[in-house]
Design an enzyme around this catalytic site. Structure first.
Site, PDB file in Angstrom:
ATOM      1  N   SER A  74       0.813  -1.218   0.000  1.00 21.06           N
ATOM      2  CA  SER A  74       0.000   0.000   0.000  1.00 21.06           C
ATOM      3  C   SER A  74       0.843   1.264   0.000  1.00 21.06           C
ATOM      4  CB  SER A  74      -0.946   0.000   1.201  1.00 21.06           C
ATOM      5  OG  SER A  74      -1.875  -1.050   1.100  1.00 21.06           O
ATOM      6  N   HIS A 135       7.735  -4.343   4.986  1.00 22.86           N
ATOM      7  CA  HIS A 135       8.123  -3.459   6.087  1.00 22.86           C
ATOM      8  C   HIS A 135       9.616  -3.536   6.395  1.00 22.86           C
ATOM      9  CE1 HIS A 135       3.988  -2.462   7.385  1.00 22.86           C
ATOM     10  NE2 HIS A 135       3.708  -3.646   6.899  1.00 22.86           N
ATOM     11  N   ARG A 165       2.183 -12.596   8.072  1.00 26.95           N
ATOM     12  CA  ARG A 165       1.156 -11.823   7.364  1.00 26.95           C
ATOM     13  C   ARG A 165       1.604 -11.528   5.941  1.00 26.95           C
ATOM     14  NH1 ARG A 165      -2.953  -7.666   9.471  1.00 26.95           N
ATOM     15  NH2 ARG A 165      -3.252  -6.185   7.771  1.00 26.95           N
ATOM     16  N   ARG A 268       9.442   0.778   6.511  1.00 24.08           N
ATOM     17  CA  ARG A 268       8.127   1.382   6.280  1.00 24.08           C
ATOM     18  C   ARG A 268       7.637   2.008   7.585  1.00 24.08           C
ATOM     19  NH1 ARG A 268       2.843  -1.374   3.372  1.00 24.08           N
ATOM     20  NH2 ARG A 268       1.283  -0.471   4.754  1.00 24.08           N
ATOM     21  N   PRO A 269       7.245   3.271   7.559  1.00 23.97           N
ATOM     22  CA  PRO A 269       6.976   4.002   8.803  1.00 23.97           C
ATOM     23  C   PRO A 269       5.699   3.621   9.531  1.00 23.97           C
ATOM     24  CG  PRO A 269       7.495   5.521   6.999  1.00 23.97           C
ATOM     25  CD  PRO A 269       7.269   4.173   6.398  1.00 23.97           C
ATOM     26  N   ASP A 408      -7.895  -5.679   1.160  1.00 23.56           N
ATOM     27  CA  ASP A 408      -6.568  -5.919   1.714  1.00 23.56           C
ATOM     28  C   ASP A 408      -6.628  -6.381   3.161  1.00 23.56           C
ATOM     29  OD1 ASP A 408      -3.722  -5.928   1.498  1.00 23.56           O
ATOM     30  OD2 ASP A 408      -3.673  -4.106   2.707  1.00 23.56           O
ATOM     31  N   HIS A 467       0.406 -10.210   0.214  1.00 26.32           N
ATOM     32  CA  HIS A 467       0.051  -9.586  -1.056  1.00 26.32           C
ATOM     33  C   HIS A 467       0.464 -10.511  -2.202  1.00 26.32           C
ATOM     34  CE1 HIS A 467       0.387  -5.379   1.020  1.00 26.32           C
ATOM     35  NE2 HIS A 467      -0.646  -6.080   1.430  1.00 26.32           N
TER      36      HIS A 467
END
EC number: 5.4.2.12
Length: 540
Positions: A74, A135, A165, A268-269, A408, A467
């Site tokens: 995303s 991430h 995940r 990834r923040p 998602d 994903h």
């Protein structure tokens, strides 16, 4: 191009908007088996696909600045949509630095190593331990171990967040073996704690989760497991708990203490922010902190502007983004999503800028507070749609952007029936957007940021919660007041595109110029024109 004046086509004195609907995680896969999208009731999307210009575009790998065959996500998807070009993503930047042995040349890490050598503090390495690439990446952690050894840092503690995940649900032991090999190869490092990402990587202010991760890292009184990390995983699986939900577990007495250093290696923040806030902010009020160690913290990327941390890989600035072009032409825009995807249609789509642009209004709809979204597959889609319809029919916004999180977020649970319900919910909501946009004479462009819900089970029979690398759909429903001229009798959407082509397409629909910095190309072409052999633009 439209004969209207610079983006402001009007319908009975009100602006006829261009509406972008992003169906988060709605990928395209022909096979029906384990496909919650093809097997769900989707009369609206089916009808639109057959009646209006449509195409498939790439949303993974090189098309979004990632390595080949790397699934999209995303953050990357929304950044690429907003930029109108392919951006070299953090995964690629950091991986290149690690692979070329230049991690030790990073100023933030050089300074941290120097301070730790003087203080004799422990270096703590914290982050998501997998090769999911969404991430973090396990190769970056292995690189940090070799950097620490080369820098003379012998007291190194590893705090591993388990995935399940973006990876198979019971795959953590594979990554543990890789880390143990890296510890042996580098000669430094000790496994200090394990914690499922459900606890450590919440992004919805569910502080009751974050505190569990915080305490296993900081509480000197936490009990230490009497068994190995491998045994912790085996016991968790036997209890029906997969990697994502692994209970926070202390493996050694190496918790955070005053004067220690911390490197958080998630790049990834959004899902790293809460835990780092709790560890660094003096005025943090998410939950009471019994222990507040004073740490010297480095994060791989900038999670938030006001965090008291050093950043190893500062963001590369971007200009001439979709939102900026709309704003600079004096037009108003509306961005809306529920909590889970709100940063994506705002912060990420604006290239990492937190403050709204001039003329940009944002509306957040709270996501339901449930443990996992298979328990509430509709999420807040109906409320979100209501707010968007009001914005569309207000007649003041030239561009309206909405994100539907359901495909998602429910796809990530791996529960087929719930995912089908989520898909049908979004389909129904698209019908409402279609009616509202049509009443205003506006244009609706539908797409997705990456795939997910079209694959719910892997070849091994396990639930597929990650994903995918599948393409995503684009559908254009042209409005009466937004008709494009100069295309003969009809238009089509070309093949061979990617997410970087969405912004140029929107700018054409808005009758606004495309900046030179946008290397993406409009997807719109006349039916009688031959389809160009469009090449995906290269990363900048």
């Amino acid at each position: 191009m439209s004969s209207s004046s610079s983006g402001n086509s009007r319908h009975f004195g009100r602006v006829a908007p261009v509406v972008l609907a992003i169906l988060d995680g709605w990928g395209h896969r022909e096979e029906l088996e384990h496909n919650s999208i093809r097997s769900a009731e989707t009369p609206i999307m089916d009808a639109l696909w057959h009646a209006y210009p449509h195409t498939l575009i790439e949303a993974s790998g090189a098309a979004v600045g990632l390595p080949d065959n790397q699934m999209g996500n995303s953050e990357v998807g929304h950044l690429t949509i907003g930029a109108g070009r392919v951006i070299r993503q953090e995964l690629v930047r950091i991986s290149e630095t690690v692979q070329t042995g230049r991690l030790g040349q990073t100023p933030a890490l050089i300074a941290l190593a120097e301070r730790l050598r003087k203080s004799d503090g422990t270096l703590h390495l914290l982050g998501l331990c997998s090769d999911g690439g969404v991430h973090s990446h396990i190769n970056h952690l292995c690189g940090l171990l070799h950097w620490a050894a080369a820098a003379g840092l012998n007291k190194v503690a590893l705090h591993l967040i388990t995935d399940g995940r973006d990876t198979p649900t019971q795959s953590a032991s594979n990554y543990l073996h890789q880390i143990e090999d890296a510890i042996n190869a580098s000669g430094v490092g000790e496994l200090a704690s394990l914690c499922g990402r459900y606890w450590a990587m919440d992004r919805d202010h569910r502080w009751e989760r974050t505190i569990r991760a915080y305490e296993v890292l900081t509480d000197p009184n936490q009990s230490i497991s009497r068994v190995t990390a491998e045994d912790v995983l085996s016991a968790s699986y036997a209890n029906g708990t997969t990697d994502e939900f692994l209970e926070p577990t202390r493996l050694s007495n190496n918790y955070f203490k005053d004067g220690d250093g911390l490197v958080m290696f998630n790049f990834r923040p959004d899902r790293a922010r809460q835990l780092v806030q709790s560890l660094t902010l003096p005025d943090f009020d998410g939950f009471p902190r019994a222990n507040q160690p004073s740490l010297d913290v480095v994060t791989f990327t900038q999670y938030e502007h006001d965090l008291p941390v050093a950043v190893a890989f500062p963001a590369e600035s971007l200009d001439d983004l979709l939102g900026q072009v709309v704003s600079e032409h004096g037009l108003r825009q509306y961005r809306t999503a529920e909590t889970e995807k709100y940063p994506h249609v705002t912060y990420f789509m604006n290239g990492g800028i937190e403050q709204p642009l001039a003329g940009e209004e944002r509306h957040l709809v709270p996501s339901p507070r449930v443990a996992t979204y298979d328990l509430a597959p509709a999420m807040s889609a109906d409320t979100l749609t209501e707010s968007c319809v009001k914005a569309i029919e207000s007649g003041v916004y030239s561009l309206v952007i909405i994100n539907y999180a359901n495909p998602d977020m429910v796809g990530h649970t791996g529960v087929m029936g719930a995912a089908q319900e989520a898909i049908s919910t979004v389909d129904r909501c698209i019908g409402r957007l279609l009616d509202s946009t049509g009443r205003m004479g506006g244009t609706l462009l539908i797409t997705a940021d990456h795939g997910n819900a079209e694959l719910m089970q892997g070849s091994d029979g396990q639930a597929w919660t990650a994903h995918t690398t599948n393409p995503v759909p684009v559908i254009l429903v042209e409005g009466e007041k937004r008709k494009l001229s100069g295309y003969g009798n009809d238009i089509q959407l070309r093949a061979g595109g990617g997410l970087a082509d969405i912004a140029p397409t929107l700018l054409q629909l808005l009758d606004l110029p495309k900046p030179d910095a946008m290397s993406g190309l409009t997807l719109i072409q006349a039916i009688e024109s031959p389809t160009p052999s469009a090449r995906l633009p290269q990363p900048v």
